[in-house]
Design a protein around this motif. Structure first.
Motif, PDB file in Angstrom:
ATOM      1  N   ALA A 300      51.882  29.730  26.725  1.00 17.71           N
ATOM      2  CA  ALA A 300      50.622  29.809  27.473  1.00 17.71           C
ATOM      3  C   ALA A 300      50.752  29.148  28.824  1.00 17.71           C
ATOM      4  CB  ALA A 300      49.508  29.140  26.663  1.00 17.71           C
ATOM      5  N   SER A 301      51.500  28.042  28.875  1.00 18.93           N
ATOM      6  CA  SER A 301      51.702  27.357  30.147  1.00 18.93           C
ATOM      7  C   SER A 301      52.492  28.219  31.112  1.00 18.93           C
ATOM      8  CB  SER A 301      52.428  26.029  29.895  1.00 18.93           C
ATOM      9  OG  SER A 301      52.696  25.384  31.117  1.00 18.93           O
ATOM     10  N   ILE A 302      53.556  28.870  30.599  1.00 23.81           N
ATOM     11  CA  ILE A 302      54.377  29.751  31.451  1.00 23.81           C
ATOM     12  C   ILE A 302      53.562  30.952  31.921  1.00 23.81           C
ATOM     13  CG2 ILE A 302      56.395  31.259  31.455  1.00 23.81           C
ATOM     14  CD1 ILE A 302      57.683  29.293  29.486  1.00 23.81           C
ATOM     15  N   GLN A 303      52.778  31.518  31.017  1.00 24.16           N
ATOM     16  CA  GLN A 303      51.953  32.672  31.376  1.00 24.16           C
ATOM     17  C   GLN A 303      50.936  32.292  32.446  1.00 24.16           C
ATOM     18  OE1 GLN A 303      52.624  35.593  30.190  1.00 24.16           O
ATOM     19  NE2 GLN A 303      51.004  36.697  31.281  1.00 24.16           N
ATOM     20  N   GLY A 304      50.392  31.077  32.286  1.00 19.96           N
ATOM     21  CA  GLY A 304      49.430  30.617  33.282  1.00 19.96           C
ATOM     22  C   GLY A 304      50.077  30.439  34.645  1.00 19.96           C
ATOM     23  N   LYS A 305      51.324  29.897  34.628  1.00 17.19           N
ATOM     24  CA  LYS A 305      52.032  29.730  35.887  1.00 17.19           C
ATOM     25  C   LYS A 305      52.315  31.091  36.535  1.00 17.19           C
ATOM     26  CE  LYS A 305      54.217  25.319  34.814  1.00 17.19           C
ATOM     27  NZ  LYS A 305      55.490  24.595  34.613  1.00 17.19           N
ATOM     28  N   LYS A 306      52.740  32.059  35.718  1.00 12.25           N
ATOM     29  CA  LYS A 306      53.008  33.400  36.269  1.00 12.25           C
ATOM     30  C   LYS A 306      51.743  34.017  36.872  1.00 12.25           C
ATOM     31  CE  LYS A 306      56.915  34.590  33.279  1.00 12.25           C
ATOM     32  NZ  LYS A 306      57.420  35.509  32.251  1.00 12.25           N
ATOM     33  N   THR A 307      50.629  33.867  36.179  1.00 12.45           N
ATOM     34  CA  THR A 307      49.360  34.438  36.669  1.00 12.45           C
ATOM     35  C   THR A 307      48.947  33.813  37.990  1.00 12.45           C
ATOM     36  OG1 THR A 307      48.689  34.786  34.382  1.00 12.45           O
ATOM     37  CG2 THR A 307      46.958  34.856  36.055  1.00 12.45           C
ATOM     38  N   SER A 308      49.100  32.508  38.099  1.00 15.18           N
ATOM     39  CA  SER A 308      48.711  31.840  39.348  1.00 15.18           C
ATOM     40  C   SER A 308      49.603  32.258  40.504  1.00 15.18           C
ATOM     41  CB  SER A 308      48.769  30.323  39.143  1.00 15.18           C
ATOM     42  OG  SER A 308      50.096  29.925  38.788  1.00 15.18           O
ATOM     43  N   VAL A 309      50.899  32.429  40.257  1.00 15.46           N
ATOM     44  CA  VAL A 309      51.826  32.876  41.312  1.00 15.46           C
ATOM     45  C   VAL A 309      51.485  34.288  41.768  1.00 15.46           C
ATOM     46  CG1 VAL A 309      54.230  33.452  41.798  1.00 15.46           C
ATOM     47  CG2 VAL A 309      53.678  31.340  40.584  1.00 15.46           C
ATOM     48  N   ALA A 310      51.168  35.190  40.835  1.00 18.89           N
ATOM     49  CA  ALA A 310      50.815  36.571  41.190  1.00 18.89           C
ATOM     50  C   ALA A 310      49.512  36.617  41.991  1.00 18.89           C
ATOM     51  CB  ALA A 310      50.683  37.418  39.928  1.00 18.89           C
ATOM     52  N   ASP A 311      48.555  35.821  41.582  1.00 19.98           N
ATOM     53  CA  ASP A 311      47.284  35.793  42.329  1.00 19.98           C
ATOM     54  C   ASP A 311      47.480  35.284  43.746  1.00 19.98           C
ATOM     55  OD1 ASP A 311      46.052  36.743  40.094  1.00 19.98           O
ATOM     56  OD2 ASP A 311      45.350  34.774  39.387  1.00 19.98           O
ATOM     57  N   GLU A 312      48.359  34.266  43.880  1.00 25.23           N
ATOM     58  CA  GLU A 312      48.610  33.724  45.217  1.00 25.23           C
ATOM     59  C   GLU A 312      49.297  34.761  46.116  1.00 25.23           C
ATOM     60  OE1 GLU A 312      50.808  29.822  47.254  1.00 25.23           O
ATOM     61  OE2 GLU A 312      50.799  30.126  45.079  1.00 25.23           O
ATOM     62  N   ALA A 313      50.294  35.482  45.525  1.00 25.19           N
ATOM     63  CA  ALA A 313      50.996  36.524  46.319  1.00 25.19           C
ATOM     64  C   ALA A 313      50.049  37.651  46.710  1.00 25.19           C
ATOM     65  CB  ALA A 313      52.171  37.065  45.497  1.00 25.19           C
ATOM     66  N   ARG A 314      49.186  38.048  45.791  1.00 27.01           N
ATOM     67  CA  ARG A 314      48.220  39.097  46.082  1.00 27.01           C
ATOM     68  C   ARG A 314      47.248  38.669  47.196  1.00 27.01           C
ATOM     69  NH1 ARG A 314      46.486  39.401  41.479  1.00 27.01           N
ATOM     70  NH2 ARG A 314      47.957  40.941  40.651  1.00 27.01           N
ATOM     71  N   SER A 315      46.863  37.421  47.155  1.00 27.04           N
ATOM     72  CA  SER A 315      45.951  36.908  48.183  1.00 27.04           C
ATOM     73  C   SER A 315      46.610  36.903  49.561  1.00 27.04           C
ATOM     74  CB  SER A 315      45.493  35.494  47.802  1.00 27.04           C
ATOM     75  OG  SER A 315      44.690  34.937  48.804  1.00 27.04           O
ATOM     76  N   ASN A 316      47.893  36.541  49.613  1.00 32.89           N
ATOM     77  CA  ASN A 316      48.622  36.528  50.888  1.00 32.89           C
ATOM     78  C   ASN A 316      48.753  37.933  51.464  1.00 32.89           C
ATOM     79  OD1 ASN A 316      48.931  33.777  50.698  1.00 32.89           O
ATOM     80  ND2 ASN A 316      50.946  33.881  49.672  1.00 32.89           N
ATOM     81  N   ILE A 317      49.046  38.879  50.586  1.00 35.27           N
ATOM     82  CA  ILE A 317      49.206  40.272  51.060  1.00 35.27           C
ATOM     83  C   ILE A 317      47.883  40.811  51.605  1.00 35.27           C
ATOM     84  CG2 ILE A 317      49.649  42.639  50.292  1.00 35.27           C
ATOM     85  CD1 ILE A 317      51.739  41.453  48.383  1.00 35.27           C
ATOM     86  N   GLN A 318      46.812  40.534  50.902  1.00 36.73           N
ATOM     87  CA  GLN A 318      45.507  41.000  51.372  1.00 36.73           C
ATOM     88  C   GLN A 318      45.134  40.401  52.722  1.00 36.73           C
ATOM     89  OE1 GLN A 318      42.771  40.130  48.241  1.00 36.73           O
ATOM     90  NE2 GLN A 318      43.510  41.802  46.885  1.00 36.73           N
ATOM     91  N   THR A 319      45.509  39.136  52.927  1.00 39.42           N
ATOM     92  CA  THR A 319      45.221  38.483  54.211  1.00 39.42           C
ATOM     93  C   THR A 319      45.996  39.144  55.340  1.00 39.42           C
ATOM     94  OG1 THR A 319      44.858  36.399  53.057  1.00 39.42           O
ATOM     95  CG2 THR A 319      45.249  36.270  55.426  1.00 39.42           C
ATOM     96  N   LYS A 320      47.290  39.419  55.094  1.00 37.22           N
ATOM     97  CA  LYS A 320      48.111  40.057  56.112  1.00 37.22           C
ATOM     98  C   LYS A 320      47.620  41.478  56.429  1.00 37.22           C
ATOM     99  CE  LYS A 320      52.320  37.445  55.208  1.00 37.22           C
ATOM    100  NZ  LYS A 320      53.738  37.508  54.802  1.00 37.22           N
ATOM    101  N   VAL A 321      47.227  42.187  55.407  1.00 35.91           N
ATOM    102  CA  VAL A 321      46.713  43.554  55.622  1.00 35.91           C
ATOM    103  C   VAL A 321      45.423  43.520  56.437  1.00 35.91           C
ATOM    104  CG1 VAL A 321      45.723  45.559  54.452  1.00 35.91           C
ATOM    105  CG2 VAL A 321      47.813  44.539  53.572  1.00 35.91           C
ATOM    106  N   ALA A 322      44.600  42.532  56.155  1.00 41.22           N
ATOM    107  CA  ALA A 322      43.329  42.446  56.890  1.00 41.22           C
ATOM    108  C   ALA A 322      43.542  42.082  58.351  1.00 41.22           C
ATOM    109  CB  ALA A 322      42.423  41.412  56.225  1.00 41.22           C
ATOM    110  N   ASN A 323      44.570  41.301  58.677  1.00 41.58           N
ATOM    111  CA  ASN A 323      44.840  40.895  60.047  1.00 41.58           C
ATOM    112  C   ASN A 323      45.591  41.954  60.850  1.00 41.58           C
ATOM    113  OD1 ASN A 323      43.620  38.437  59.558  1.00 41.58           O
ATOM    114  ND2 ASN A 323      45.526  37.420  58.930  1.00 41.58           N
ATOM    115  N   ASN A 324      46.246  42.888  60.193  1.00 37.31           N
ATOM    116  CA  ASN A 324      47.009  43.946  60.869  1.00 37.31           C
ATOM    117  C   ASN A 324      46.202  45.245  60.808  1.00 37.31           C
ATOM    118  OD1 ASN A 324      48.922  45.826  61.797  1.00 37.31           O
ATOM    119  ND2 ASN A 324      50.617  44.663  60.897  1.00 37.31           N
ATOM    120  N   ALA A 325      45.963  45.834  61.999  1.00 31.74           N
ATOM    121  CA  ALA A 325      45.146  47.054  62.059  1.00 31.74           C
ATOM    122  C   ALA A 325      45.841  48.234  61.424  1.00 31.74           C
ATOM    123  CB  ALA A 325      44.794  47.390  63.518  1.00 31.74           C
ATOM    124  N   VAL A 326      47.184  48.308  61.647  1.00 32.76           N
ATOM    125  CA  VAL A 326      47.923  49.441  61.083  1.00 32.76           C
ATOM    126  C   VAL A 326      47.913  49.360  59.570  1.00 32.76           C
ATOM    127  CG1 VAL A 326      50.167  50.586  60.988  1.00 32.76           C
ATOM    128  CG2 VAL A 326      49.382  49.580  63.116  1.00 32.76           C
TER     129      VAL A 326
END
Length: 353
Positions: A300-326
């Protein structure tokens, strides 16, 4: 004289015992009598002297016996083979044996290997009667004006037979162990031969005839509780196999006690081993039960760590997409819904130009 023929005194026909050897010392009947006398003398010697030191036993009543003037005062003990010892001499012999100091070899031999310790030695108290040592009366003064000295002899308190002479078969009564003694503390001095309830100052040696007349049950009230198998024959004769039978019975009893002791040790060891196995099995069971819980927690601890890492990566990608018009036009899809592939390519070509 006379010439009447008469008798010839040298003729063996008229001699008493002529032609026979019954009057000689080597005849079987005389040999049996001689053996009986030897056994009697040996018994008298055993009953009147210490088997270790050879000193004569003093049977004078002690003043410590609360006015009981008929009980011997000497501190005597008897072994399973019916020999008498002074308690002090027996203790010293056992001490020398334990320390393996054989300064006097006859001490160890006199004590005998059949005596394992003080538990095999039991107290002896004779019923004694007094008689003048010079064969006169018991008056304080005799014809010469000298005082007579009393001589004490061991006798049976029931039949009045003189035990010390060696002609009267006698037994020492060994009382059964008191159950209350088990409640005593281990640190307190205790002895299986200790007597209580006033019987410690009463005689415990009676003749075989008294036992037959009174019976074992009849003697329990005054001398008991005791068992017949625990009675010790004093100075058993070797004639007739009496001593050999006593020796065989004692050896069998020692072997029986040894086997019982070994079985008790095995039982305790087996019980201790069973307890250890139960503790070990319980520990293993607890370990097996705790392992899945720990694994689930780790997963459960490992799964939680994986989930938090995926959420963080998804958040970063969404931020970059929002800042780039293309990227926003390509992946955002917020402003233009249902855009075809041709429109997307045209838009990308226009921005690149």
């Amino acid at each position: 004289m006379g010439g009447d023929g008469g008798t010839i005194s040298s003729n063996r026909t008229y001699l008493r015992g002529a032609g026979k050897a019954c009057h000689t010392a080597d005849h079987p009947s005389n040999a049996a009598k001689r053996a009986k006398l030897e056994d009697t003398e040996q018994a008298r010697l055993i009953l009147t002297t210490c088997a270790i030191s050879g000193a004569v036993l003093d049977l004078t009543p002690s003043k410590q016996h609360h006015g009981n003037n008929s009980c011997s005062g000497a501190d005597l003990v008897v072994c399973p083979y019916g020999k008498l010892y002074k308690r002090e001499e027996a203790l010293e012999a056992l001490l020398r044996r334990s320390q393996q100091i054989n300064s006097s070899s006859n001490v160890t031999d006199a004590l005998g290997s059949h005596v394992r310790g003080m538990k095999d030695l039991h107290p002896v108290r004779f019923y004694v009667t007094s008689a003048p040592s010079n064969g006169g009366n018991n008056n304080n003064n005799n014809g010469n004006g000298r005082g007579t000295m009393a001589r004490y002899t061991a006798t049976c308190p029931i039949t009045s037979g003189e035990i010390g002479s060696g002609n009267v078969p006698s037994f020492v009564i060994v009382r059964s162990k008191n159950p209350k003694s088990k409640d005593k503390k281990k640190g307190s001095p205790s002895n299986d031969n200790d007597e209580t309830d006033g019987i410690e100052f009463s005689p415990n040696v009676i003749s075989e005839r008294a036992i037959k007349e009174m019976g074992i049950e009849g003697l329990q009230s005054e001398y008991g509780p005791f068992e017949e198998r625990n009675m010790i024959r004093l100075a058993p004769p070797k004639a007739g196999g009496v001593f050999e039978e006593i020796q065989r019975m004692w050896e069998a009893r020692v072997e029986e006690e040894h086997v019982a002791k070994m079985q008790k040790k095995k039982y305790k060891k087996r019980k201790r081993g069973t307890t250890n196995e139960e503790v070990s099995a319980k520990t293993k069971s607890e370990t097996k039960t705790s392992l899945p819980i720990v694994a689930a927690a780790a997963s459960a601890s490992i799964q939680g760590k994986k989930t938090s890492v995926a959420d963080e990566a998804r958040s970063n990608i969404q931020t970059k997409v929002a800042n780039n018009a293309v990227l926003s036009s390509l992946f955002g899809g917020a402003g233009k819904k249902n855009q075809t592939e041709k429109e997307k390519r045209d838009a990308l070509f226009t921005r690149n130009c």
